[in-house]
Design a protein around this motif. Structure first.
Motif, PDB file in Angstrom:
ATOM      1  N   GLY A 182       0.785  -1.227   0.000  1.00  0.00           N
ATOM      2  CA  GLY A 182       0.000   0.000   0.000  1.00  0.00           C
ATOM      3  C   GLY A 182       0.816   1.276   0.000  1.00  0.00           C
ATOM      4  O   GLY A 182       0.299   2.355   0.315  1.00  0.00           O
ATOM      5  N   VAL A 183       2.085   1.180  -0.357  1.00  0.00           N
ATOM      6  CA  VAL A 183       2.931   2.368  -0.441  1.00  0.00           C
ATOM      7  C   VAL A 183       2.504   3.162  -1.676  1.00  0.00           C
ATOM      8  O   VAL A 183       2.288   2.594  -2.754  1.00  0.00           O
ATOM      9  CB  VAL A 183       4.424   1.981  -0.506  1.00  0.00           C
ATOM     10  CG1 VAL A 183       5.301   3.207  -0.718  1.00  0.00           C
ATOM     11  CG2 VAL A 183       4.826   1.252   0.768  1.00  0.00           C
ATOM     12  N   ALA A 184       2.367   4.476  -1.522  1.00  0.00           N
ATOM     13  CA  ALA A 184       1.814   5.319  -2.588  1.00  0.00           C
ATOM     14  C   ALA A 184       2.867   5.919  -3.515  1.00  0.00           C
ATOM     15  O   ALA A 184       2.605   6.145  -4.697  1.00  0.00           O
ATOM     16  CB  ALA A 184       0.991   6.447  -1.971  1.00  0.00           C
ATOM     17  N   ILE A 185       4.069   6.199  -2.975  1.00  0.00           N
ATOM     18  CA  ILE A 185       5.077   6.918  -3.753  1.00  0.00           C
ATOM     19  C   ILE A 185       6.465   6.393  -3.392  1.00  0.00           C
ATOM     20  O   ILE A 185       6.706   5.988  -2.256  1.00  0.00           O
ATOM     21  CB  ILE A 185       4.973   8.446  -3.499  1.00  0.00           C
ATOM     22  CG1 ILE A 185       5.813   9.252  -4.495  1.00  0.00           C
ATOM     23  CG2 ILE A 185       5.289   8.803  -2.053  1.00  0.00           C
ATOM     24  CD1 ILE A 185       5.522  10.763  -4.472  1.00  0.00           C
ATOM     25  N   SER A 186       7.332   6.377  -4.387  1.00  0.00           N
ATOM     26  CA  SER A 186       8.715   5.957  -4.152  1.00  0.00           C
ATOM     27  C   SER A 186       9.657   7.005  -4.741  1.00  0.00           C
ATOM     28  O   SER A 186       9.366   7.590  -5.789  1.00  0.00           O
ATOM     29  CB  SER A 186       8.980   4.594  -4.810  1.00  0.00           C
ATOM     30  OG  SER A 186      10.335   4.214  -4.655  1.00  0.00           O
ATOM     31  N   PHE A 187      10.761   7.217  -4.054  1.00  0.00           N
ATOM     32  CA  PHE A 187      11.788   8.166  -4.486  1.00  0.00           C
ATOM     33  C   PHE A 187      13.097   7.433  -4.694  1.00  0.00           C
ATOM     34  O   PHE A 187      13.354   6.402  -4.068  1.00  0.00           O
ATOM     35  CB  PHE A 187      12.002   9.250  -3.413  1.00  0.00           C
ATOM     36  CG  PHE A 187      10.879  10.235  -3.309  1.00  0.00           C
ATOM     37  CD1 PHE A 187      10.939  11.467  -3.943  1.00  0.00           C
ATOM     38  CD2 PHE A 187       9.750   9.925  -2.561  1.00  0.00           C
ATOM     39  CE1 PHE A 187       9.893  12.372  -3.836  1.00  0.00           C
ATOM     40  CE2 PHE A 187       8.705  10.825  -2.455  1.00  0.00           C
ATOM     41  CZ  PHE A 187       8.781  12.049  -3.087  1.00  0.00           C
TER      42      PHE A 187
ATOM     43  N   MET B 155      14.386  11.649  -8.093  1.00  0.00           N
ATOM     44  CA  MET B 155      13.230  11.259  -8.906  1.00  0.00           C
ATOM     45  C   MET B 155      12.195  10.564  -8.038  1.00  0.00           C
ATOM     46  O   MET B 155      12.534  10.008  -7.000  1.00  0.00           O
ATOM     47  CB  MET B 155      13.676  10.316 -10.025  1.00  0.00           C
ATOM     48  CG  MET B 155      14.571  10.980 -11.057  1.00  0.00           C
ATOM     49  SD  MET B 155      15.282   9.788 -12.209  1.00  0.00           S
ATOM     50  CE  MET B 155      16.880   9.533 -11.423  1.00  0.00           C
ATOM     51  N   ALA B 156      10.953  10.594  -8.498  1.00  0.00           N
ATOM     52  CA  ALA B 156       9.861   9.952  -7.760  1.00  0.00           C
ATOM     53  C   ALA B 156       8.889   9.321  -8.738  1.00  0.00           C
ATOM     54  O   ALA B 156       8.849   9.677  -9.921  1.00  0.00           O
ATOM     55  CB  ALA B 156       9.130  10.983  -6.898  1.00  0.00           C
ATOM     56  N   MET B 157       8.111   8.371  -8.223  1.00  0.00           N
ATOM     57  CA  MET B 157       7.034   7.778  -9.017  1.00  0.00           C
ATOM     58  C   MET B 157       5.861   7.457  -8.114  1.00  0.00           C
ATOM     59  O   MET B 157       6.038   7.039  -6.972  1.00  0.00           O
ATOM     60  CB  MET B 157       7.496   6.516  -9.753  1.00  0.00           C
ATOM     61  CG  MET B 157       7.744   5.320  -8.860  1.00  0.00           C
ATOM     62  SD  MET B 157       8.294   3.840  -9.741  1.00  0.00           S
ATOM     63  CE  MET B 157       6.812   3.364 -10.583  1.00  0.00           C
ATOM     64  N   MET B 158       4.662   7.681  -8.642  1.00  0.00           N
ATOM     65  CA  MET B 158       3.453   7.243  -7.961  1.00  0.00           C
ATOM     66  C   MET B 158       3.318   5.750  -8.254  1.00  0.00           C
ATOM     67  O   MET B 158       3.452   5.325  -9.406  1.00  0.00           O
ATOM     68  CB  MET B 158       2.226   8.003  -8.472  1.00  0.00           C
ATOM     69  CG  MET B 158       2.264   9.514  -8.235  1.00  0.00           C
ATOM     70  SD  MET B 158       2.458  10.006  -6.502  1.00  0.00           S
ATOM     71  CE  MET B 158       0.933   9.382  -5.794  1.00  0.00           C
ATOM     72  N   LEU B 159       3.098   4.944  -7.233  1.00  0.00           N
ATOM     73  CA  LEU B 159       3.038   3.499  -7.443  1.00  0.00           C
ATOM     74  C   LEU B 159       1.709   3.061  -8.049  1.00  0.00           C
ATOM     75  O   LEU B 159       1.623   1.997  -8.651  1.00  0.00           O
ATOM     76  CB  LEU B 159       3.346   2.761  -6.147  1.00  0.00           C
ATOM     77  CG  LEU B 159       4.791   3.009  -5.670  1.00  0.00           C
ATOM     78  CD1 LEU B 159       5.058   2.300  -4.360  1.00  0.00           C
ATOM     79  CD2 LEU B 159       5.805   2.593  -6.706  1.00  0.00           C
TER      80      LEU B 159
ATOM     81  N   ALA C 270      -2.890   7.439 -10.185  1.00  0.00           N
ATOM     82  CA  ALA C 270      -3.027   8.445  -9.126  1.00  0.00           C
ATOM     83  C   ALA C 270      -2.542   9.810  -9.604  1.00  0.00           C
ATOM     84  O   ALA C 270      -1.561   9.912 -10.345  1.00  0.00           O
ATOM     85  CB  ALA C 270      -2.226   8.026  -7.887  1.00  0.00           C
ATOM     86  N   ALA C 271      -3.234  10.841  -9.158  1.00  0.00           N
ATOM     87  CA  ALA C 271      -2.819  12.207  -9.494  1.00  0.00           C
ATOM     88  C   ALA C 271      -1.521  12.537  -8.767  1.00  0.00           C
ATOM     89  O   ALA C 271      -1.297  12.110  -7.634  1.00  0.00           O
ATOM     90  CB  ALA C 271      -3.914  13.188  -9.081  1.00  0.00           C
ATOM     91  N   TRP C 272      -0.671  13.287  -9.434  1.00  0.00           N
ATOM     92  CA  TRP C 272       0.564  13.739  -8.800  1.00  0.00           C
ATOM     93  C   TRP C 272       0.233  14.803  -7.757  1.00  0.00           C
ATOM     94  O   TRP C 272      -0.541  15.736  -8.034  1.00  0.00           O
ATOM     95  CB  TRP C 272       1.498  14.346  -9.827  1.00  0.00           C
ATOM     96  CG  TRP C 272       2.241  13.367 -10.686  1.00  0.00           C
ATOM     97  CD1 TRP C 272       2.027  12.021 -10.791  1.00  0.00           C
ATOM     98  CD2 TRP C 272       3.310  13.679 -11.565  1.00  0.00           C
ATOM     99  NE1 TRP C 272       2.914  11.489 -11.692  1.00  0.00           N
ATOM    100  CE2 TRP C 272       3.717  12.478 -12.179  1.00  0.00           C
ATOM    101  CE3 TRP C 272       3.973  14.862 -11.900  1.00  0.00           C
ATOM    102  CZ2 TRP C 272       4.754  12.421 -13.106  1.00  0.00           C
ATOM    103  CZ3 TRP C 272       5.010  14.803 -12.821  1.00  0.00           C
ATOM    104  CH2 TRP C 272       5.401  13.608 -13.410  1.00  0.00           C
ATOM    105  N   PRO C 273       0.806  14.679  -6.567  1.00  0.00           N
ATOM    106  CA  PRO C 273       0.631  15.747  -5.578  1.00  0.00           C
ATOM    107  C   PRO C 273       1.184  17.058  -6.123  1.00  0.00           C
ATOM    108  O   PRO C 273       2.128  17.064  -6.925  1.00  0.00           O
ATOM    109  CB  PRO C 273       1.462  15.263  -4.387  1.00  0.00           C
ATOM    110  CG  PRO C 273       1.567  13.780  -4.569  1.00  0.00           C
ATOM    111  CD  PRO C 273       1.598  13.557  -6.051  1.00  0.00           C
ATOM    112  N   LEU C 274       0.604  18.160  -5.676  1.00  0.00           N
ATOM    113  CA  LEU C 274       1.065  19.473  -6.119  1.00  0.00           C
ATOM    114  C   LEU C 274       2.370  19.861  -5.445  1.00  0.00           C
ATOM    115  O   LEU C 274       3.167  20.613  -6.005  1.00  0.00           O
ATOM    116  CB  LEU C 274      -0.003  20.529  -5.843  1.00  0.00           C
ATOM    117  CG  LEU C 274      -1.328  20.312  -6.578  1.00  0.00           C
ATOM    118  CD1 LEU C 274      -2.339  21.382  -6.183  1.00  0.00           C
ATOM    119  CD2 LEU C 274      -1.104  20.304  -8.083  1.00  0.00           C
ATOM    120  N   GLY C 275       2.588  19.362  -4.235  1.00  0.00           N
ATOM    121  CA  GLY C 275       3.810  19.706  -3.531  1.00  0.00           C
ATOM    122  C   GLY C 275       3.851  19.070  -2.166  1.00  0.00           C
ATOM    123  O   GLY C 275       2.858  18.521  -1.688  1.00  0.00           O
ATOM    124  N   GLY C 276       5.007  19.145  -1.554  1.00  0.00           N
ATOM    125  CA  GLY C 276       5.148  18.567  -0.229  1.00  0.00           C
ATOM    126  C   GLY C 276       6.598  18.466   0.191  1.00  0.00           C
ATOM    127  O   GLY C 276       7.459  19.218  -0.272  1.00  0.00           O
TER     128      GLY C 276
END
Length: 176
Positions: A114-119, A150-154, A158-164
């Motif tokens: 259930g991990v949402a994003i990887s860097f 770099m990052a990827m939505m798993l 899924a929509a890319w977050p605007l920032g964080g």
């Protein structure tokens, strides 16, 4: 000798072999400076390893990949995240798809958790083949920000977050 590669979860009994592979893979490189093996030990000791896989050929461990827990804030909320580092293959077998297979198996395991994003902090010509994007990572504040971050939505839908903000496991802060 078989060319077949098997991938499985790393165990505590694999620690010495994994350490040796990481040291050999990063020997003589501009990065790592042998610190990658120590980083893996610290992440394991801290309990921050999410996915640790080994590749085997003829009952010998020939590769390893680690994804560790990250503290991610995206658009004002927490997001389950993982950092890829390091991926290592014994020098004589590099360029044969072992690292690729390890990374793909690791990404699949992250999705199952259930991990949402990887860097990843790595080579710009290599990691985009898995879905990693410097454009997505650029939306996140990080001490590792830059062209190799770099990052990827798993979930590819899924929509890319605007920032964080993207913070690696504490062990990364203890390196160098």
């Amino acid at each position: 000798m078989s060319d077949a590669i098997g991938i499985r979860a790393a165990t505590a009994a694999d620690a010495e072999a994994v350490d040796a592979i990481i040291r050999a893979a990063f020997a003589g490189t501009d990065f790592g400076h042998q610190g990658e093996a120590e980083l893996v030990r610290m992440i394991d000791a801290d309990g921050d390893a999410l996915v640790s896989l080994v590749a085997e050929r003829d009952a010998l461990i020939v590769g390893h990949v680690l994804f560790s827990r990250m503290d991610i804030e995206a658009d004002g909320g927490a997001l389950a995240g993982a950092g890829l580092a390091p991926v290592s293959v014994v020098p004589g077998l590099q360029g044969q798809g072992i690292g690729d297979a390890l990374i793909r198996a690791g990404i699949d395991a992250l999705r199952e958790q259930g991990v949402a994003i990887s860097f990843v902090l790595g080579h710009q010509a290599y990691y985009p083949r898995f879905g990693y994007s410097p454009d997505l990572a650029a939306r996140f504040a990080s001490r590792f920000a830059g062209p190799h971050f770099m990052a990827m939505m798993l979930d590819s839908g899924a929509a890319w977050p605007l920032g964080g903000r993207a913070d690696y496991a504490p062990a990364f802060g203890r390196m160098g």
